[in-house]
Design an enzyme around this catalytic site. Structure first.
Site, PDB file in Angstrom:
ATOM      1  N   THR A  86      52.659  69.759  42.508  1.00  0.00           N
ATOM      2  CA  THR A  86      52.421  68.943  43.703  1.00  0.00           C
ATOM      3  C   THR A  86      52.677  67.491  43.319  1.00  0.00           C
ATOM      4  OG1 THR A  86      50.068  68.999  43.108  1.00  0.00           O
ATOM      5  CG2 THR A  86      50.768  70.420  44.902  1.00  0.00           C
ATOM      6  N   PHE A 152      40.916  72.677  36.180  1.00  0.00           N
ATOM      7  CA  PHE A 152      40.496  71.461  35.470  1.00  0.00           C
ATOM      8  C   PHE A 152      41.002  71.415  34.030  1.00  0.00           C
ATOM      9  CE2 PHE A 152      37.449  72.305  38.833  1.00  0.00           C
ATOM     10  CZ  PHE A 152      37.404  71.073  39.489  1.00  0.00           C
ATOM     11  N   ARG A 154      42.950  70.781  30.587  1.00  0.00           N
ATOM     12  CA  ARG A 154      43.668  69.615  30.077  1.00  0.00           C
ATOM     13  C   ARG A 154      44.775  70.107  29.166  1.00  0.00           C
ATOM     14  NH1 ARG A 154      38.600  67.506  27.141  1.00  0.00           N
ATOM     15  NH2 ARG A 154      38.557  69.766  26.936  1.00  0.00           N
ATOM     16  N   LEU A 253      35.472  56.795  28.196  1.00  0.00           N
ATOM     17  CA  LEU A 253      35.131  55.371  28.147  1.00  0.00           C
ATOM     18  C   LEU A 253      36.049  54.627  27.170  1.00  0.00           C
ATOM     19  CD1 LEU A 253      31.204  55.431  28.103  1.00  0.00           C
ATOM     20  CD2 LEU A 253      32.705  55.012  30.044  1.00  0.00           C
ATOM     21  N   ALA A 255      38.946  52.432  25.975  1.00  0.00           N
ATOM     22  CA  ALA A 255      39.956  51.490  26.460  1.00  0.00           C
ATOM     23  C   ALA A 255      41.258  51.789  25.732  1.00  0.00           C
ATOM     24  CB  ALA A 255      39.505  50.068  26.181  1.00  0.00           C
ATOM     25  N   GLY A 260      47.795  58.151  32.025  1.00  0.00           N
ATOM     26  CA  GLY A 260      49.103  58.615  32.481  1.00  0.00           C
ATOM     27  C   GLY A 260      49.027  60.103  32.691  1.00  0.00           C
ATOM     28  N   CYS A 263      48.585  64.306  36.079  1.00  0.00           N
ATOM     29  CA  CYS A 263      47.526  64.467  37.086  1.00  0.00           C
ATOM     30  C   CYS A 263      46.941  63.152  37.615  1.00  0.00           C
ATOM     31  CB  CYS A 263      46.416  65.345  36.531  1.00  0.00           C
ATOM     32  SG  CYS A 263      46.977  67.036  36.289  1.00  0.00           S
ATOM     33  N   LYS A 266      49.125  60.712  40.016  1.00  0.00           N
ATOM     34  CA  LYS A 266      49.472  61.246  41.341  1.00  0.00           C
ATOM     35  C   LYS A 266      48.218  61.624  42.127  1.00  0.00           C
ATOM     36  CE  LYS A 266      50.206  66.177  40.297  1.00  0.00           C
ATOM     37  NZ  LYS A 266      49.106  66.733  41.076  1.00  0.00           N
TER      38      LYS A 266
HETATM   39  P1  NAD Z   1      54.680  72.253  36.378  1.00  0.00           P
HETATM   40  O1  NAD Z   1      55.659  71.331  36.979  1.00  0.00           O
HETATM   41  O2  NAD Z   1      54.550  72.336  34.896  1.00  0.00           O
HETATM   42  O3  NAD Z   1      54.964  73.752  36.893  1.00  0.00           O
HETATM   43  C1  NAD Z   1      55.213  74.100  38.214  1.00  0.00           C
HETATM   44  C2  NAD Z   1      56.136  75.330  38.213  1.00  0.00           C
HETATM   45  O4  NAD Z   1      56.273  75.820  39.543  1.00  0.00           O
HETATM   46  C3  NAD Z   1      57.567  75.034  37.725  1.00  0.00           C
HETATM   47  O5  NAD Z   1      57.892  75.926  36.679  1.00  0.00           O
HETATM   48  C4  NAD Z   1      58.428  75.262  38.971  1.00  0.00           C
HETATM   49  O6  NAD Z   1      59.710  75.777  38.662  1.00  0.00           O
HETATM   50  C5  NAD Z   1      57.595  76.283  39.724  1.00  0.00           C
HETATM   51  N1  NAD Z   1      57.874  76.365  41.170  1.00  0.00           N
HETATM   52  C6  NAD Z   1      58.069  75.367  42.061  1.00  0.00           C
HETATM   53  N2  NAD Z   1      58.228  75.861  43.291  1.00  0.00           N
HETATM   54  C7  NAD Z   1      58.141  77.195  43.203  1.00  0.00           C
HETATM   55  C8  NAD Z   1      58.206  78.274  44.141  1.00  0.00           C
HETATM   56  N3  NAD Z   1      58.380  78.036  45.434  1.00  0.00           N
HETATM   57  N4  NAD Z   1      58.077  79.533  43.674  1.00  0.00           N
HETATM   58  C9  NAD Z   1      57.886  79.786  42.370  1.00  0.00           C
HETATM   59  N5  NAD Z   1      57.801  78.811  41.432  1.00  0.00           N
HETATM   60  C10 NAD Z   1      57.926  77.533  41.842  1.00  0.00           C
HETATM   61  O7  NAD Z   1      53.282  71.868  37.044  1.00  0.00           O
HETATM   62  P2  NAD Z   1      51.812  71.978  36.394  1.00  0.00           P
HETATM   63  O8  NAD Z   1      51.577  70.850  35.476  1.00  0.00           O
HETATM   64  O9  NAD Z   1      51.587  73.375  35.917  1.00  0.00           O
HETATM   65  O10 NAD Z   1      50.918  71.725  37.685  1.00  0.00           O
HETATM   66  C11 NAD Z   1      50.763  72.686  38.699  1.00  0.00           C
HETATM   67  C12 NAD Z   1      49.643  72.234  39.622  1.00  0.00           C
HETATM   68  O11 NAD Z   1      48.397  72.246  38.921  1.00  0.00           O
HETATM   69  C13 NAD Z   1      49.798  70.810  40.167  1.00  0.00           C
HETATM   70  O12 NAD Z   1      49.285  70.750  41.465  1.00  0.00           O
HETATM   71  C14 NAD Z   1      48.937  69.993  39.226  1.00  0.00           C
HETATM   72  O13 NAD Z   1      48.460  68.826  39.812  1.00  0.00           O
HETATM   73  C15 NAD Z   1      47.806  70.946  38.938  1.00  0.00           C
HETATM   74  N6  NAD Z   1      47.121  70.733  37.663  1.00  0.00           N
HETATM   75  C16 NAD Z   1      47.848  70.400  36.557  1.00  0.00           C
HETATM   76  C17 NAD Z   1      47.190  70.211  35.339  1.00  0.00           C
HETATM   77  C18 NAD Z   1      47.963  69.825  34.105  1.00  0.00           C
HETATM   78  O14 NAD Z   1      47.326  69.370  33.153  1.00  0.00           O
HETATM   79  N7  NAD Z   1      49.261  69.987  34.058  1.00  0.00           N
HETATM   80  C19 NAD Z   1      45.796  70.370  35.266  1.00  0.00           C
HETATM   81  C20 NAD Z   1      45.095  70.739  36.416  1.00  0.00           C
HETATM   82  C21 NAD Z   1      45.787  70.916  37.611  1.00  0.00           C
END
Ligand code: NAD
Length: 432
Positions: A86, A152, A154, A253, A255, A260, A263, A266
């Protein structure tokens, strides 16, 4: 249980592997055929400690499989997790196109009652949009539930975070969905990790509220670090003293050079957008973001102040990823800092233990080394941008022999300033 996970990125792949390891039959689906081909061969496209072994074990025991065939994935499962990206949209709000595309596919191929679990981080009320999209895409009306189960984890400790979370949040509006979700996670409850059941809307908001608060703590400390510098206080000691207050706690906490990653930036943006769309003020988070943007340039400004001219200077950089134990470069402060150094005429030589390949895609003017000392040859200054363990106890004598300058900018406050000075360097940290 038979589970499908749509999206095999950081979250989907970790969730899929962990759910398979709990004994479920899991299919991970992705539109990226290169990614799926690699996964089928046991090649993990991201760096995440322990993930390769977990995927290998569960693939071998035939609980985990990978496909690009969404129809097969939807038909095979009773529970379908959406874990697609997202990213930040053009106006700052979360881009829901991937989530809604996944919802449309699920609706299209649905052949019986399904629980659709949204694990992607999405703005409050997205479940309504998912519900609508699924309904519109169905050939015939079939009953389904939409659940919010924010993640959640990391990066860098994703498997541990997924299997031993501080809490599991399940937002469900029907008893049937609640009971199935409870079955998925109940082993965690037994090991002391609480499951909190809420309505769908509250669950969606809990994720953004948590990230908004964590980002706020970081920006608060970064702003305080400037006061520490002007008064001679040490921000690390201030954080320690604050953190011992149980109402505050010690984490987040530190500094540094700003938050970045994939997550916080955005999610803070998206929460600001949602607040405004709902006619609410977003002053606190807007300030959090401004502080963070400025903080990313703080180190480059310190370097400019420490050197009469940066034109033609060779600058060594240790660490590129937004934090250690991940190769994720999304919104890494290193991108902004290196860009500022390039604009000032510097030649940047960087080393990162795992993120150099992903960095190549986002950084243009950088030369890479094969180890930390490689990039120090004739360097005028060293900037430490990610607190990887291997940077924590460097050989200062060796560094002195290699470097032509004597400046160390410690963007993560990992060194003891006295020790660095005793070793013959000029030390600049953040807020100390
Ligand atoms: P990412 O970009 O690593 O992976 C997303 C995957 O989805 C990609 O491989 C992409 O090809 C696939 N994709 C996109 N559209 C698709 C579709 N229509 N059908 C099938 N596959 C599709 O993203 P991420 O870091 O895993 O994050 C995923 C979600 O989880 C986001 O909303 C993010 O905010 C949230 N999140 C991420 C983290 C993190 O640390 N990365 C932690 C908690 C929550």
């Amino acid at each position: 249980m038979r589970i499908s996970v749509v999206g095999a990125g950081y979250v989907g792949l970790v969730a899929g592997a962990c759910l398979a390891n709990f004994g479920n039959e899991v299919i991970c689906i992705d539109v990226d055929s290169l990614k799926i081909d690699s996964l089928k061969k046991g090649i993990i496209p991201i760096y995440e400690p322990g993930l390769k072994e977990l995927v290998a074990l569960n693939t071998k025991e035939e609980r985990l499989s990978f496909t690009t065939d969404i129809k097969h994935g939807v038909e095979s499962a009773e529970i379908i997790f959406i874990a697609v990206g997202t990213p930040e949209g053009e106006d700052g709000s979360a881009d829901l196109s991937h989530v809604l595309a996944a919802a449309a596919d699920i609706g299209k191929y649905m052949d019986g009652y399904k629980i659709i679990v949204n694990k992607s981080t999405v703005p409050v009320k997205t479940a309504d949009l998912v519900r609508k999209k699924v309904r519109e895409s169905q050939k015939n009306p079939i009953d389904f539930d939409v659940v919010s189960n924010p993640e959640f984890l990391r990066e860098g400790s994703a498997i541990k975070d997924f299997t031993s979370p501080d809490r599991v949040i399940i937002g469900a509006d029907t008893e049937k969905a609640r009971s199935v979700m409870h079955r998925i996670y109940r082993n965690m409850e037994r090991t002391g990790h609480p499951i909190i059941f809420t309505d769908v809307t509250s669950a969606e908001l809990i994720k953004y509220a948590s990230n908004g608060m964590l980002a706020t703590r970081i920006s608060f400390m970064n702003q305080l670090s400037h006061l520490c510098e002007t008064t001679g206080a040490d921000v690390k000691l201030v954080a320690k003293g604050m953190g011992l207050d149980k109402r505050i706690g010690p984490r987040f906490l530190q500094a540094g050079i700003g938050y970045g990653g994939s997550c916080f930036p955005k999610d803070v943006q998206a929460l600001i957008k949602t607040l405004k769309q709902q006619g609410c003020e977003a002053d606190i988070l807007e300030a959090v973001e401004r502080v963070n943007d400025r903080q990313k340039l703080f180190l480059a400004e310190k370097l400019k102040a420490a050197m009469p001219s940066l034109e033609g200077k060779k600058i060594a950089v240790w660490g590129l990823s937004f934090k250690p134990k991940t190769d994720d470069m999304r919104e890494a402060p290193a991108i902004v800092i290196i860009d500022a150094l390039n604009k000032a005429g510097c030649e940047v030589h960087a080393f990162d233990p795992v993120a150099m390949k992903s960095a190549e895609r986002v950084l243009i003017n950088v030369k890479y080394g094969s180890n930390p000392y490689d990039v120090l040859k004739d360097a005028d200054a060293l900037l430490v941008l990610t607190e990887w363990d291997e940077f924590r106890a460097p050989d200062f004598d060796r560094m002195k022999l290699l470097m032509s300058g004597r400046i160390i900018l410690d963007g993560r406050n990992i060194y003891d300033p006295g020790e660095v000075r005793d070793a013959g360097f000029k030390y600049f940290g953040v807020g100390r």
